[in-house]
Design a protein around this motif. Sequence first.
Motif, PDB file in Angstrom:
ATOM      1  N   ILE A 114       0.870  -1.174   0.000  1.00 21.76           N
ATOM      2  CA  ILE A 114       0.000   0.000   0.000  1.00 21.76           C
ATOM      3  C   ILE A 114       0.908   1.226   0.000  1.00 21.76           C
ATOM      4  CG2 ILE A 114      -1.623   1.336   1.393  1.00 21.76           C
ATOM      5  CD1 ILE A 114      -2.838  -1.339   2.316  1.00 21.76           C
ATOM      6  N   ASP A 115       0.649   2.149  -0.914  1.00 16.20           N
ATOM      7  CA  ASP A 115       1.420   3.401  -0.983  1.00 16.20           C
ATOM      8  C   ASP A 115       0.830   4.363   0.041  1.00 16.20           C
ATOM      9  OD1 ASP A 115       2.512   5.873  -1.575  1.00 16.20           O
ATOM     10  OD2 ASP A 115       2.352   5.634  -3.757  1.00 16.20           O
ATOM     11  N   PRO A 116       1.615   4.758   1.061  1.00 16.72           N
ATOM     12  CA  PRO A 116       1.060   5.637   2.102  1.00 16.72           C
ATOM     13  C   PRO A 116       0.721   7.040   1.586  1.00 16.72           C
ATOM     14  CG  PRO A 116       3.430   5.334   2.419  1.00 16.72           C
ATOM     15  CD  PRO A 116       3.032   4.427   1.298  1.00 16.72           C
ATOM     16  N   ASN A 117       1.224   7.381   0.390  1.00 11.19           N
ATOM     17  CA  ASN A 117       1.009   8.737  -0.137  1.00 11.19           C
ATOM     18  C   ASN A 117      -0.175   8.839  -1.086  1.00 11.19           C
ATOM     19  OD1 ASN A 117       3.338   9.768   1.211  1.00 11.19           O
ATOM     20  ND2 ASN A 117       4.584   8.688  -0.311  1.00 11.19           N
ATOM     21  N   VAL A 118      -0.892   7.727  -1.266  1.00 11.95           N
ATOM     22  CA  VAL A 118      -2.048   7.728  -2.179  1.00 11.95           C
ATOM     23  C   VAL A 118      -3.238   7.177  -1.383  1.00 11.95           C
ATOM     24  CG1 VAL A 118      -3.013   6.735  -4.300  1.00 11.95           C
ATOM     25  CG2 VAL A 118      -0.582   7.355  -4.209  1.00 11.95           C
ATOM     26  N   PRO A 119      -4.402   7.811  -1.447  1.00 10.12           N
ATOM     27  CA  PRO A 119      -5.556   7.279  -0.699  1.00 10.12           C
ATOM     28  C   PRO A 119      -5.818   5.810  -1.046  1.00 10.12           C
ATOM     29  CG  PRO A 119      -6.073   9.434  -1.639  1.00 10.12           C
ATOM     30  CD  PRO A 119      -4.738   9.038  -2.199  1.00 10.12           C
ATOM     31  N   ILE A 151      -8.512  -9.881  -6.284  1.00 14.91           N
ATOM     32  CA  ILE A 151      -7.595  -8.854  -5.769  1.00 14.91           C
ATOM     33  C   ILE A 151      -6.985  -9.349  -4.458  1.00 14.91           C
ATOM     34  CG2 ILE A 151      -7.432  -6.483  -4.880  1.00 14.91           C
ATOM     35  CD1 ILE A 151      -9.908  -5.828  -6.643  1.00 14.91           C
ATOM     36  N   GLY A 152      -5.666  -9.182  -4.324  1.00  8.51           N
ATOM     37  CA  GLY A 152      -4.989  -9.533  -3.078  1.00  8.51           C
ATOM     38  C   GLY A 152      -4.145  -8.371  -2.589  1.00  8.51           C
ATOM     39  N   LEU A 153      -3.689  -8.493  -1.335  1.00  7.35           N
ATOM     40  CA  LEU A 153      -2.835  -7.460  -0.736  1.00  7.35           C
ATOM     41  C   LEU A 153      -1.527  -8.108  -0.304  1.00  7.35           C
ATOM     42  CD1 LEU A 153      -5.509  -5.795   1.592  1.00  7.35           C
ATOM     43  CD2 LEU A 153      -4.760  -4.996  -0.664  1.00  7.35           C
ATOM     44  N   SER A 154      -0.536  -7.284  -0.028  1.00  7.83           N
ATOM     45  CA  SER A 154       0.735  -7.819   0.460  1.00  7.83           C
ATOM     46  C   SER A 154       1.289  -6.924   1.560  1.00  7.83           C
ATOM     47  CB  SER A 154       1.736  -7.923  -0.695  1.00  7.83           C
ATOM     48  OG  SER A 154       2.995  -8.323  -0.206  1.00  7.83           O
ATOM     49  N   GLN A 155       1.738  -7.570   2.620  1.00  4.82           N
ATOM     50  CA  GLN A 155       2.362  -6.919   3.779  1.00  4.82           C
ATOM     51  C   GLN A 155       1.446  -5.860   4.391  1.00  4.82           C
ATOM     52  OE1 GLN A 155       4.824  -8.744   4.548  1.00  4.82           O
ATOM     53  NE2 GLN A 155       4.873  -7.733   6.497  1.00  4.82           N
ATOM     54  N   VAL A 156       0.310  -6.334   4.878  1.00  4.44           N
ATOM     55  CA  VAL A 156      -0.681  -5.425   5.463  1.00  4.44           C
ATOM     56  C   VAL A 156      -1.036  -5.859   6.885  1.00  4.44           C
ATOM     57  CG1 VAL A 156      -1.734  -4.741   3.280  1.00  4.44           C
ATOM     58  CG2 VAL A 156      -2.570  -6.801   4.442  1.00  4.44           C
ATOM     59  N   SER A 157      -1.622  -4.915   7.617  1.00  2.00           N
ATOM     60  CA  SER A 157      -2.143  -5.205   8.957  1.00  2.00           C
ATOM     61  C   SER A 157      -3.609  -5.622   8.825  1.00  2.00           C
ATOM     62  CB  SER A 157      -2.040  -3.954   9.831  1.00  2.00           C
ATOM     63  OG  SER A 157      -2.915  -2.963   9.301  1.00  2.00           O
TER      64      SER A 157
END
Length: 280
Positions: free
Chosen positions: A129-134, A154-160
């Motif tokens: 997730i790019d912290p600088n983009v909503p 859709i998947g995510l990587s390295q998230v809480s």
Amino acid sequence: MEKTFKFDDELTVNRLGYGTMQLTGDGVWGPVADPDNAVKVIETAIDHGVNFIDTADAYGPFYANLYLRQALQNRPDSHVMVATKVGQTRQGPNLWTPTGVPAYLRQQVELNLFTLGLDHLDLLQLHRIDPNVPLADQIGELKALQDEGKIKHIGLSQVSVDQLKAAEKIAPIASVQNMYNLSNRQDEDVLNYADAHHIAFIPWFPLATGQLIDNPTLTTIAQTYDASPAQIALAWLLKRSDVILPIPGTKSSEHELQNIHGQDIDLSQADFDALKALAD
Ligand SMILES: NC(=O)c1ccc[n+]([C@@H]2O[C@H](COP(=O)([O-])OP(=O)(O)OC[C@H]3O[C@@H](n4cnc5c(N)ncnc54)[C@H](OP(=O)(O)O)[C@@H]3O)[C@@H](O)[C@H]2O)c1
């Protein structure tokens, strides 16, 4: 223990998968010296039942996708589910930058389709997730690509867990890929959430990049199963939760075969607990 994981009515995969990153190598830039070997390792995996393969535009960059494309073309009837990623630029071997600008994500989806030789992507993971983009802009763009038929899941990587829940409010999330192995289990909460919601949990560095192999407890337990430490580390992950899809990486066909046979090992509860204690 389930041998397979179901993504949807059409996509069920064998849980023991393969990851392409070590074909080109972390901290390595450009093509490998022996591309035929890279393709052969992937073909070996496919020939022995691996039908879930993780890759990313940033591996190589692009070369891992090209080797995978060649292997898929050499095995046209293999029905492999490809999980790829977008959302990180790479400016050199060791410089990775989360980049979630929607136009960039879209471009990278197109380039993944092109380099992999596919007409859609079964699983597209947001590498970071790019912290600088909503978040709504990043997941929203992936949702748009899904609606257009370019992405199936859709998947995510390295998230809480909180990030996962926030993303789920924007689009269905089919998988999460976080670092997790016998010696690093910091994301147990994410795994437990995934387990409770039938979200695939894809542990990266499942073998701790090979550093686990020399652990004395692991070696001792492995000997009792006439197995290698790598096989026991994978058997442990498979026993830990039915939503775990390990994707060990290797540039060796011999290691690949060994890893595949790791899924046949039935760890006793006592050995599972002894190994769990390594990082408790
Ligand atoms: N989402 C993310 O941010 C992220 C980050 C990193 C990685 N990944 C994904 O996770 C996958 C797995 O990570 P990884 O490949 O870097 O690390 P890994 O699977 O933990 O370990 C790979 C290392 O272990 C060695 N190895 C593999 N099988 C072995 C065996 N049977 N016996 C002895 N050594 C063995 C390999 O060396 P040999 O080549 O000599 O076998 C390689 O150096 C990657 O390929 C990539 O797809 C994702």
